[in-house]
Structures are given as C-alpha cells and as structure tokens.
Design a protein around this motif. Sequence first.
Motif, short mmCIF file in Angstrom:
data_model
loop_
_atom_site.label_atom_id
_atom_site.label_comp_id
_atom_site.label_asym_id
_atom_site.label_seq_id
_atom_site.Cartn_x
_atom_site.Cartn_y
_atom_site.Cartn_z
N VAL A 118 0.84 -1.20 0.00
CA VAL A 118 0.00 0.00 0.00
C VAL A 118 0.88 1.25 0.00
O VAL A 118 0.66 2.20 -0.76
N GLU A 119 1.89 1.25 0.86
CA GLU A 119 2.78 2.42 0.98
C GLU A 119 3.53 2.68 -0.32
O GLU A 119 3.69 3.83 -0.74
N GLU A 120 4.02 1.62 -0.97
CA GLU A 120 4.75 1.78 -2.23
C GLU A 120 3.86 2.32 -3.34
O GLU A 120 4.26 3.19 -4.11
N CYS A 121 2.63 1.81 -3.41
CA CYS A 121 1.68 2.30 -4.43
C CYS A 121 1.35 3.77 -4.20
O CYS A 121 1.32 4.57 -5.14
N ALA A 122 1.09 4.13 -2.93
CA ALA A 122 0.77 5.52 -2.61
C ALA A 122 1.93 6.44 -2.96
O ALA A 122 1.74 7.53 -3.51
N LYS A 123 3.14 6.00 -2.66
CA LYS A 123 4.34 6.81 -2.95
C LYS A 123 4.46 7.08 -4.44
O LYS A 123 4.79 8.20 -4.86
N GLN A 124 4.21 6.08 -5.27
CA GLN A 124 4.32 6.24 -6.71
C GLN A 124 3.25 7.19 -7.25
O GLN A 124 3.51 8.03 -8.12
N LEU A 125 2.03 7.08 -6.74
CA LEU A 125 0.97 7.98 -7.16
C LEU A 125 1.31 9.44 -6.82
O LEU A 125 1.13 10.34 -7.65
N ILE A 126 1.79 9.64 -5.62
CA ILE A 126 2.17 10.99 -5.19
C ILE A 126 3.29 11.53 -6.07
O ILE A 126 3.29 12.71 -6.45
N GLU A 127 4.25 10.69 -6.42
CA GLU A 127 5.35 11.14 -7.28
C GLU A 127 4.83 11.56 -8.65
O GLU A 127 5.25 12.60 -9.19
N ALA A 128 3.93 10.77 -9.22
CA ALA A 128 3.37 11.11 -10.53
C ALA A 128 2.66 12.45 -10.48
O ALA A 128 2.80 13.28 -11.39
N ILE A 129 1.91 12.68 -9.43
CA ILE A 129 1.16 13.94 -9.29
C ILE A 129 2.11 15.11 -9.07
O ILE A 129 1.95 16.18 -9.65
N HIS A 130 3.12 14.92 -8.24
CA HIS A 130 4.10 15.98 -8.01
C HIS A 130 4.84 16.35 -9.29
O HIS A 130 5.06 17.54 -9.58
N LEU A 131 5.22 15.35 -10.07
CA LEU A 131 5.94 15.61 -11.33
C LEU A 131 5.12 16.47 -12.27
O LEU A 131 5.63 17.42 -12.88
N LEU A 132 3.84 16.15 -12.40
CA LEU A 132 2.97 16.92 -13.28
C LEU A 132 2.70 18.31 -12.72
O LEU A 132 2.72 19.31 -13.45
N SER A 133 2.44 18.38 -11.43
CA SER A 133 2.06 19.65 -10.81
C SER A 133 3.18 20.68 -10.86
O SER A 133 2.91 21.89 -10.93
N GLN A 134 4.42 20.23 -10.80
CA GLN A 134 5.54 21.17 -10.84
C GLN A 134 5.57 21.96 -12.14
O GLN A 134 5.93 23.14 -12.15
N ARG A 135 5.19 21.32 -13.23
CA ARG A 135 5.22 22.01 -14.53
C ARG A 135 3.85 22.53 -14.94
O ARG A 135 3.75 23.53 -15.65
#
Length: 280
Positions: A118-135
């Motif tokens: 669960v923790e690994e899946c959540a971490k990956q989702l957050i990373e994807a969102i952060h990557l998009l949101s930065q730009r």
Amino acid sequence: MEFRTKVNIPASDWTIEPCERMLFVGSCFADNMGRRFIDEKFRAVVNPYGVMYNPVSIVHTVKRLLDDAIMPFTASEQGTAVFTLGTNHVYIFKATNEIVDNCRKQPQSLFREEQLSVEECAKQLIEAIHLLSQRYPKVRYLLTVSPIRYRKYGYHGSQLSKATLLLAIDKAIGQLQEEGKDIQVAYFPSYEIVNDELRDYRFYKADMLHPTDQTVDYLFERLAEAYFSKSTLTFLNAWHPIREALGHRPFHPDSEDYQRFRQQTEENLKALKQLYPDMP
C-alpha cells in the motif's frame, strides 16, 4: 422499491469544462474511458506508450511524456489527469532489477513478479502527481481503480490486489491534502459502481471480466453528473446530434436530399466550432 444500491458520488469542488485538456494513463479501462472523452471532443491524450497497469508504470509514463514534450497540458490552462490503476503486481527485469512496463515479448524467465505494498503504491501515485504539478500547476487529478478482475491471480488474489490499490489511493489523497499544497485530487468510484451498483454479468463482455460498452457509457454518465460543468453539458447537448449526423451512412449518398443534409450538418459543425474555438 429500490432494486440496486446506487453508489453516491459527492459533488466535486471543481468541474471539467468543454473541450478541456485531459490525460488518461493506466489500464485498458483508461483506454475505454479516454476514447469516450475523445469522441466527446475533449482534447485528450490516452495511454500514448500503451496500457499501464501499476502505479510505477504510471510514473514512467508521466516522466516520458515530460521528456518527450507531448503532454496535452499548458502551464496557464486548467486540465484533468485521470490515473486508472489495474493491479499492484509488477514485473522486474532480473538483469537490471528494474520494474518494466511490459515484457517486450521476451521470455518470462527473464522476469520475476512481485507485489507492491500500500505504501509503495501511494508513494508512486504521489510522485506522478508531483511531477505533473511542478510544470502544470492548474492540472487536477482523478484517481480510480479498474473494475476489471484478473483471473490469473485467482479471484481472491485479484480482490486483494484491488484492495491494496484502493487503500493506496486513499492514503495518497490524504498525504497530498496534509501537504497543504494547492493540488486538487479526488477518487472516482468506477470499481464500486461496476461491482456494487451494476452487479450483473450482463454488464460484462463474453469473457465475464471486461465491461461492455454500455457499462463504460454508464460510468461516463456518472462521472459527468459529478464533474461536468453546466457549460460542458450544454456543449455536449449541442454536439451529440451533429456527431450522430456525421456518422449517418445513407443508402443513397449521391441523392440531393442527402447532400442537403450533409451541407446542413457541416454548417452546424462550423457554427459550433465558432462558439467553442478550442474544439478539436
């Protein structure tokens, strides 16, 4: 009498506008929904590198899109990214110990299968969102779990996988909210609608696993109820008769009646595009 338990979808704090820029990444369910949005004239990009089933592959897709500069979004315009998770199972290339998005038609013996927590899946989702949101800071996010079950895991194993994804999405949304950043993210219950509301094999294709076109249409309608603005619904009401007219196949295409019908349809389409200049 009520003969089904309808899934409640709270009204959204934000809305999807006509012809909005959209990105669909994830399982084949994302393909189905994304194509429906394209048909409805949203400016959508759908799984440009193929179907992606797990959260790590979604991150890989986001990174490639940013590197290749083919993202549908702009920094100044709002948009919506839809991430559809299919499974927490991943395949790791033994030679490099890296998670791959597909096996590239290589022997299965070259890979090992593992499950993300669960923790690994959540971490990956957050990373994807952060990557998009930065730009693209004006992009909003819809997270969902594919209702398609995986027979190869066994039906109990498939349920455990879906449960992991559901918990991960809930955890990711909670952590993003705690960060206090201006990131709008929500969960759309496609999994619950198919399994708890529809709950009948007539809503599945012949393999009894994949949803029918009618099911996808219903999910689109439920999403529209919760997320489409009044302007979007107005646009769709104007677009649908034109779409049907464009798809009409006459018995006598050279007849004067059909030529007049075709000309009127083209004029209606031109008028709609003048009202909605972003219409693709």
